[in-house]
Design a protein around this motif. Structure first.
Motif, mmCIF file in Angstrom:
data_model
loop_
_atom_site.group_PDB
_atom_site.id
_atom_site.type_symbol
_atom_site.label_atom_id
_atom_site.label_comp_id
_atom_site.label_asym_id
_atom_site.label_seq_id
_atom_site.Cartn_x
_atom_site.Cartn_y
_atom_site.Cartn_z
ATOM 1 N N GLN A 162 0.828 -1.204 0.000
ATOM 2 C CA GLN A 162 0.000 0.000 0.000
ATOM 3 C C GLN A 162 0.864 1.257 0.000
ATOM 4 O O GLN A 162 0.516 2.254 -0.651
ATOM 5 C CB GLN A 162 -0.943 -0.024 1.201
ATOM 6 C CG GLN A 162 -1.981 -1.136 1.095
ATOM 7 C CD GLN A 162 -2.912 -1.209 2.290
ATOM 8 O OE1 GLN A 162 -2.559 -0.766 3.393
ATOM 9 N NE2 GLN A 162 -4.088 -1.770 2.091
ATOM 10 N N ALA A 163 1.992 1.222 0.715
ATOM 11 C CA ALA A 163 2.925 2.350 0.672
ATOM 12 C C ALA A 163 3.463 2.532 -0.738
ATOM 13 O O ALA A 163 3.652 3.663 -1.211
ATOM 14 C CB ALA A 163 4.064 2.125 1.657
ATOM 15 N N SER A 196 -3.020 4.003 7.458
ATOM 16 C CA SER A 196 -2.688 3.286 8.688
ATOM 17 C C SER A 196 -1.284 3.673 9.150
ATOM 18 O O SER A 196 -0.442 4.077 8.338
ATOM 19 C CB SER A 196 -2.752 1.777 8.455
ATOM 20 O OG SER A 196 -1.668 1.367 7.633
ATOM 21 N N PRO A 197 -1.005 3.541 10.451
ATOM 22 C CA PRO A 197 0.352 3.828 10.937
ATOM 23 C C PRO A 197 1.428 3.018 10.221
ATOM 24 O O PRO A 197 2.527 3.522 9.979
ATOM 25 C CB PRO A 197 0.270 3.452 12.418
ATOM 26 C CG PRO A 197 -1.169 3.646 12.777
ATOM 27 C CD PRO A 197 -1.934 3.227 11.548
ATOM 28 N N ALA A 198 1.128 1.770 9.873
ATOM 29 C CA ALA A 198 2.114 0.931 9.193
ATOM 30 C C ALA A 198 2.454 1.479 7.808
ATOM 31 O O ALA A 198 3.617 1.476 7.393
ATOM 32 C CB ALA A 198 1.598 -0.501 9.082
ATOM 33 N N VAL A 199 1.436 1.950 7.084
ATOM 34 C CA VAL A 199 1.681 2.526 5.751
ATOM 35 C C VAL A 199 2.459 3.827 5.888
ATOM 36 O O VAL A 199 3.412 4.080 5.137
ATOM 37 C CB VAL A 199 0.349 2.758 4.999
ATOM 38 C CG1 VAL A 199 0.588 3.562 3.721
ATOM 39 C CG2 VAL A 199 -0.309 1.422 4.663
ATOM 40 N N ARG A 200 2.083 4.664 6.847
ATOM 41 C CA ARG A 200 2.811 5.924 7.061
ATOM 42 C C ARG A 200 4.278 5.652 7.370
ATOM 43 O O ARG A 200 5.174 6.341 6.879
ATOM 44 C CB ARG A 200 2.179 6.741 8.195
ATOM 45 C CG ARG A 200 0.851 7.371 7.838
ATOM 46 C CD ARG A 200 0.522 8.508 8.779
ATOM 47 N NE ARG A 200 0.437 8.083 10.168
ATOM 48 C CZ ARG A 200 -0.661 7.599 10.740
ATOM 49 N NH1 ARG A 200 -1.768 7.464 10.023
ATOM 50 N NH2 ARG A 200 -0.678 7.237 12.006
ATOM 51 N N ALA A 201 4.531 4.648 8.193
ATOM 52 C CA ALA A 201 5.913 4.323 8.558
ATOM 53 C C ALA A 201 6.700 3.874 7.329
ATOM 54 O O ALA A 201 7.868 4.257 7.155
ATOM 55 C CB ALA A 201 5.927 3.234 9.629
ATOM 56 N N GLU A 202 6.089 3.059 6.470
ATOM 57 C CA GLU A 202 6.770 2.596 5.258
ATOM 58 C C GLU A 202 7.085 3.763 4.328
ATOM 59 O O GLU A 202 8.190 3.863 3.766
ATOM 60 C CB GLU A 202 5.911 1.571 4.520
ATOM 61 C CG GLU A 202 5.876 0.195 5.148
ATOM 62 C CD GLU A 202 7.123 -0.626 4.831
ATOM 63 O OE1 GLU A 202 7.980 -0.157 4.049
ATOM 64 O OE2 GLU A 202 7.227 -1.734 5.378
ATOM 65 N N VAL A 203 6.114 4.654 4.136
ATOM 66 C CA VAL A 203 6.330 5.810 3.255
ATOM 67 C C VAL A 203 7.407 6.721 3.833
ATOM 68 O O VAL A 203 8.301 7.192 3.119
ATOM 69 C CB VAL A 203 5.019 6.595 3.042
ATOM 70 C CG1 VAL A 203 5.291 7.905 2.285
ATOM 71 C CG2 VAL A 203 4.007 5.755 2.270
ATOM 72 N N LEU A 234 7.087 13.974 -0.844
ATOM 73 C CA LEU A 234 6.963 12.829 0.063
ATOM 74 C C LEU A 234 7.707 13.084 1.373
ATOM 75 O O LEU A 234 7.211 12.749 2.452
ATOM 76 C CB LEU A 234 7.518 11.574 -0.614
ATOM 77 C CG LEU A 234 6.608 10.902 -1.634
ATOM 78 C CD1 LEU A 234 7.373 9.877 -2.435
ATOM 79 C CD2 LEU A 234 5.412 10.256 -0.946
ATOM 80 N N ARG A 235 8.888 13.662 1.253
ATOM 81 C CA ARG A 235 9.669 13.929 2.475
ATOM 82 C C ARG A 235 8.940 14.922 3.367
ATOM 83 O O ARG A 235 8.870 14.767 4.589
ATOM 84 C CB ARG A 235 11.057 14.472 2.089
ATOM 85 C CG ARG A 235 11.997 14.643 3.267
ATOM 86 C CD ARG A 235 12.388 13.283 3.824
ATOM 87 N NE ARG A 235 13.188 13.409 5.022
ATOM 88 C CZ ARG A 235 12.698 13.432 6.269
ATOM 89 N NH1 ARG A 235 11.394 13.340 6.444
ATOM 90 N NH2 ARG A 235 13.491 13.512 7.317
ATOM 91 N N GLN A 236 8.371 15.976 2.758
ATOM 92 C CA GLN A 236 7.627 16.969 3.525
ATOM 93 C C GLN A 236 6.364 16.364 4.133
ATOM 94 O O GLN A 236 6.016 16.622 5.296
ATOM 95 C CB GLN A 236 7.269 18.157 2.639
ATOM 96 C CG GLN A 236 8.460 18.970 2.172
ATOM 97 C CD GLN A 236 8.070 20.042 1.160
ATOM 98 O OE1 GLN A 236 6.951 20.050 0.633
ATOM 99 N NE2 GLN A 236 8.997 20.930 0.864
ATOM 100 N N ALA A 237 5.689 15.537 3.327
ATOM 101 C CA ALA A 237 4.418 14.965 3.799
ATOM 102 C C ALA A 237 4.625 13.924 4.882
ATOM 103 O O ALA A 237 3.830 13.821 5.828
ATOM 104 C CB ALA A 237 3.681 14.338 2.600
ATOM 105 N N ALA A 238 5.703 13.139 4.744
ATOM 106 C CA ALA A 238 5.935 12.063 5.690
ATOM 107 C C ALA A 238 6.442 12.580 7.041
ATOM 108 O O ALA A 238 6.309 11.928 8.066
ATOM 109 C CB ALA A 238 6.911 11.055 5.115
#
Length: 239
Positions: A162-163, A196-203, A234-238
Protein backbone atom coordinates in the motif's frame (compact mmCIF):
# COMPACT_ATOMS: atom_id res chain seq x y z
CA UNK A 1 8.77 -9.46 -16.99
CA UNK A 2 5.96 -9.84 -19.49
CA UNK A 3 5.44 -7.04 -21.98
CA UNK A 4 1.93 -6.08 -23.06
CA UNK A 5 0.42 -4.87 -26.29
CA UNK A 6 -2.89 -3.06 -25.79
CA UNK A 7 -5.21 -2.38 -28.72
CA UNK A 8 -8.51 -0.50 -28.83
CA UNK A 9 -11.27 -2.64 -30.33
CA UNK A 10 -15.06 -2.84 -30.38
CA UNK A 11 -17.00 -5.54 -28.54
CA UNK A 12 -20.80 -5.66 -28.85
CA UNK A 13 -20.78 -2.08 -30.11
CA UNK A 14 -18.73 -0.74 -27.21
CA UNK A 15 -15.10 0.26 -26.79
CA UNK A 16 -12.92 -2.49 -25.32
CA UNK A 17 -9.22 -3.19 -24.99
CA UNK A 18 -7.44 -6.31 -26.20
CA UNK A 19 -4.38 -6.91 -24.04
CA UNK A 20 -1.78 -9.40 -25.30
CA UNK A 21 1.10 -10.54 -23.08
CA UNK A 22 4.54 -11.50 -24.41
CA UNK A 23 8.06 -11.99 -23.05
CA UNK A 24 9.41 -8.53 -22.25
CA UNK A 25 13.04 -9.50 -21.79
CA UNK A 26 13.63 -6.96 -18.95
CA UNK A 27 14.82 -9.36 -16.25
CA UNK A 28 18.28 -7.79 -15.95
CA UNK A 29 16.81 -4.33 -15.38
CA UNK A 30 14.39 -5.70 -12.79
CA UNK A 31 17.26 -7.45 -11.02
CA UNK A 32 19.15 -4.15 -10.82
CA UNK A 33 16.09 -2.36 -9.44
CA UNK A 34 15.60 -5.06 -6.82
CA UNK A 35 19.25 -4.79 -5.79
CA UNK A 36 18.97 -1.00 -5.42
CA UNK A 37 15.77 -1.32 -3.34
CA UNK A 38 17.44 -3.81 -1.03
CA UNK A 39 20.52 -1.60 -0.65
CA UNK A 40 18.22 1.27 0.33
CA UNK A 41 16.28 -0.95 2.73
CA UNK A 42 13.09 0.12 0.96
CA UNK A 43 10.69 -2.85 0.90
CA UNK A 44 8.01 -0.83 -0.86
CA UNK A 45 10.25 -0.32 -3.90
CA UNK A 46 11.05 -4.00 -4.49
CA UNK A 47 10.06 -4.90 -8.04
CA UNK A 48 7.94 -8.08 -8.28
CA UNK A 49 9.66 -11.15 -9.64
CA UNK A 50 9.42 -11.14 -13.47
CA UNK A 51 6.54 -13.19 -14.85
CA UNK A 52 6.12 -14.97 -18.14
CA UNK A 53 3.23 -14.06 -20.47
CA UNK A 54 0.77 -16.72 -19.27
CA UNK A 55 1.51 -16.10 -15.61
CA UNK A 56 1.14 -12.33 -16.03
CA UNK A 57 -2.20 -12.88 -17.74
CA UNK A 58 -3.38 -15.09 -14.85
CA UNK A 59 -2.10 -12.57 -12.31
CA UNK A 60 -4.05 -9.73 -13.91
CA UNK A 61 -7.23 -11.79 -13.88
CA UNK A 62 -6.70 -12.63 -10.21
CA UNK A 63 -5.97 -8.99 -9.31
CA UNK A 64 -9.07 -7.78 -11.16
CA UNK A 65 -11.29 -10.30 -9.39
CA UNK A 66 -9.74 -9.56 -5.99
CA UNK A 67 -10.22 -5.81 -6.39
CA UNK A 68 -13.74 -6.23 -7.75
CA UNK A 69 -14.63 -8.25 -4.64
CA UNK A 70 -13.45 -5.28 -2.56
CA UNK A 71 -15.78 -2.96 -4.46
CA UNK A 72 -13.07 -1.30 -6.56
CA UNK A 73 -13.82 -0.05 -10.08
CA UNK A 74 -11.89 -2.38 -12.40
CA UNK A 75 -12.42 -3.57 -15.98
CA UNK A 76 -14.88 -6.33 -16.68
CA UNK A 77 -13.13 -9.33 -18.25
CA UNK A 78 -15.01 -9.89 -21.50
CA UNK A 79 -12.84 -12.77 -22.67
CA UNK A 80 -9.76 -14.54 -21.32
CA UNK A 81 -7.21 -16.61 -23.22
CA UNK A 82 -3.88 -18.06 -22.11
CA UNK A 83 -1.94 -14.89 -22.95
CA UNK A 84 -4.68 -12.45 -23.88
CA UNK A 85 -7.52 -10.58 -22.20
CA UNK A 86 -10.39 -8.57 -23.62
CA UNK A 87 -11.28 -5.86 -21.12
CA UNK A 88 -14.12 -3.36 -20.92
CA UNK A 89 -13.27 0.34 -21.20
CA UNK A 90 -13.25 2.48 -18.04
CA UNK A 91 -12.69 5.83 -19.72
CA UNK A 92 -9.67 8.13 -20.11
CA UNK A 93 -6.71 7.79 -17.80
CA UNK A 94 -6.34 10.10 -14.85
CA UNK A 95 -2.95 11.11 -16.22
CA UNK A 96 -4.45 12.22 -19.54
CA UNK A 97 -7.27 14.06 -17.77
CA UNK A 98 -4.75 15.96 -15.66
CA UNK A 99 -2.68 16.84 -18.72
CA UNK A 100 -5.75 18.17 -20.51
CA UNK A 101 -6.88 20.30 -17.54
CA UNK A 102 -5.58 23.88 -17.84
CA UNK A 103 -6.88 25.12 -14.48
CA UNK A 104 -4.38 24.51 -11.66
CA UNK A 105 -7.04 24.27 -8.97
CA UNK A 106 -8.99 21.74 -11.01
CA UNK A 107 -5.81 19.67 -11.53
CA UNK A 108 -5.26 19.62 -7.77
CA UNK A 109 -8.82 18.36 -7.34
CA UNK A 110 -8.14 15.58 -9.86
CA UNK A 111 -4.98 14.51 -8.03
CA UNK A 112 -6.97 14.51 -4.78
CA UNK A 113 -9.60 12.23 -6.36
CA UNK A 114 -6.93 9.66 -7.09
CA UNK A 115 -5.62 9.84 -3.53
CA UNK A 116 -9.12 9.37 -2.16
CA UNK A 117 -9.63 6.31 -4.36
CA UNK A 118 -6.37 4.83 -3.06
CA UNK A 119 -7.38 5.52 0.54
CA UNK A 120 -10.74 3.80 0.10
CA UNK A 121 -9.05 0.81 -1.51
CA UNK A 122 -6.46 0.56 1.26
CA UNK A 123 -9.10 0.70 3.96
CA UNK A 124 -10.68 -2.37 2.38
CA UNK A 125 -7.36 -4.20 2.38
CA UNK A 126 -6.56 -3.70 -1.29
CA UNK A 127 -3.52 -2.54 -3.25
CA UNK A 128 -2.54 -2.04 -6.89
CA UNK A 129 0.16 -3.29 -9.24
CA UNK A 130 1.66 0.08 -10.18
CA UNK A 131 -0.40 3.00 -8.93
CA UNK A 132 0.75 5.51 -11.52
CA UNK A 133 -1.82 8.03 -12.71
CA UNK A 134 -1.61 6.45 -16.17
CA UNK A 135 -2.91 3.20 -14.63
CA UNK A 136 -5.97 4.90 -13.16
CA UNK A 137 -9.03 6.09 -15.05
CA UNK A 138 -11.65 8.74 -14.47
CA UNK A 139 -15.18 8.82 -15.80
CA UNK A 140 -18.15 10.66 -14.27
CA UNK A 141 -16.14 11.36 -11.14
CA UNK A 142 -15.34 7.69 -10.52
CA UNK A 143 -11.74 6.49 -10.41
CA UNK A 144 -10.92 3.08 -11.90
CA UNK A 145 -7.83 0.89 -11.85
CA UNK A 146 -6.17 -0.78 -14.84
CA UNK A 147 -2.91 -2.57 -15.77
CA UNK A 148 -2.87 -5.07 -12.93
CA UNK A 149 -0.44 -7.71 -14.19
CA UNK A 150 1.80 -7.54 -11.09
CA UNK A 151 1.03 -8.64 -7.54
CA UNK A 152 3.40 -6.80 -5.13
CA UNK A 153 2.07 -8.76 -2.13
CA UNK A 154 3.85 -11.85 -3.42
CA UNK A 155 7.09 -10.44 -1.97
CA UNK A 156 6.19 -7.71 0.54
CA UNK A 157 3.77 -7.16 3.45
CA UNK A 158 0.42 -5.48 2.83
CA UNK A 159 1.57 -2.20 4.39
CA UNK A 160 4.55 -2.07 2.02
CA UNK A 161 2.33 -2.82 -1.00
CA UNK A 162 0.00 0.00 0.00
CA UNK A 163 2.92 2.35 0.67
CA UNK A 164 4.16 1.46 -2.81
CA UNK A 165 0.82 2.73 -4.16
CA UNK A 166 1.35 6.10 -2.45
CA UNK A 167 4.96 6.35 -3.63
CA UNK A 168 4.15 5.53 -7.25
CA UNK A 169 1.14 7.85 -7.30
CA UNK A 170 3.18 10.69 -5.80
CA UNK A 171 5.88 10.22 -8.42
CA UNK A 172 3.40 10.23 -11.30
CA UNK A 173 1.38 13.29 -10.19
CA UNK A 174 4.01 15.75 -8.95
CA UNK A 175 4.41 17.35 -12.38
CA UNK A 176 0.72 18.23 -12.54
CA UNK A 177 1.06 20.59 -9.55
CA UNK A 178 4.54 21.96 -10.28
CA UNK A 179 3.00 25.41 -10.80
CA UNK A 180 1.52 25.39 -7.27
CA UNK A 181 4.43 25.17 -4.79
CA UNK A 182 3.54 23.14 -1.73
CA UNK A 183 0.20 21.93 -3.11
CA UNK A 184 1.41 18.43 -3.91
CA UNK A 185 3.06 17.99 -0.52
CA UNK A 186 -0.09 19.27 1.17
CA UNK A 187 -2.29 16.72 -0.58
CA UNK A 188 0.11 13.91 0.29
CA UNK A 189 0.30 15.00 3.94
CA UNK A 190 -3.49 15.03 4.21
CA UNK A 191 -3.64 11.61 2.61
CA UNK A 192 -0.95 10.05 4.80
CA UNK A 193 -2.70 11.35 7.93
CA UNK A 194 -5.59 9.03 7.04
CA UNK A 195 -3.52 5.97 6.13
CA UNK A 196 -2.69 3.29 8.69
CA UNK A 197 0.35 3.83 10.94
CA UNK A 198 2.11 0.93 9.19
CA UNK A 199 1.68 2.53 5.75
CA UNK A 200 2.81 5.92 7.06
CA UNK A 201 5.91 4.32 8.56
CA UNK A 202 6.77 2.60 5.26
CA UNK A 203 6.33 5.81 3.26
CA UNK A 204 8.32 7.84 5.77
CA UNK A 205 11.19 5.34 5.78
CA UNK A 206 11.38 5.19 1.99
CA UNK A 207 11.05 8.97 1.61
CA UNK A 208 13.99 9.51 3.95
CA UNK A 209 16.08 7.00 2.02
CA UNK A 210 15.27 8.64 -1.32
CA UNK A 211 15.50 12.29 -0.22
CA UNK A 212 19.20 12.43 -1.08
CA UNK A 213 18.33 11.77 -4.74
CA UNK A 214 16.19 14.90 -5.17
CA UNK A 215 19.03 17.41 -5.78
CA UNK A 216 20.68 14.96 -8.18
CA UNK A 217 17.55 14.58 -10.32
CA UNK A 218 16.70 18.26 -10.88
CA UNK A 219 19.28 19.12 -13.59
CA UNK A 220 18.24 16.31 -15.94
CA UNK A 221 15.13 17.57 -17.69
CA UNK A 222 11.41 17.86 -16.97
CA UNK A 223 10.80 14.21 -16.10
CA UNK A 224 13.74 14.14 -13.69
CA UNK A 225 12.54 17.38 -12.11
CA UNK A 226 9.13 15.76 -11.61
CA UNK A 227 10.83 12.90 -9.77
CA UNK A 228 12.70 15.42 -7.60
CA UNK A 229 9.44 17.24 -6.85
CA UNK A 230 7.79 13.98 -5.85
CA UNK A 231 10.67 13.10 -3.52
CA UNK A 232 10.53 16.51 -1.86
CA UNK A 233 6.75 16.28 -1.51
CA UNK A 234 6.96 12.83 0.06
CA UNK A 235 9.67 13.93 2.47
CA UNK A 236 7.63 16.97 3.52
CA UNK A 237 4.42 14.96 3.80
CA UNK A 238 5.93 12.06 5.69
CA UNK A 239 7.54 14.35 8.29
Amino acid sequence: MAATLVRRVEADGRVAWRKTYSDGGTRRRIAVLRWVARRLGANALLAPIPLGPAEACRTEQAMIRRLAALGAHVPTILHAGETELLLADLGPTLSQTCRDETNAEARAALVALGLQALLELHRRGGYLSQAFARNMTLRDGRVGFIDLEEDPATLMPLAAAQARDVLFYAHSTARFLADRPGAHAGLLAAHLAQESPAVRAEVSHTARRLAVLAPLARPFGARARAVAEALVSLRQAAG
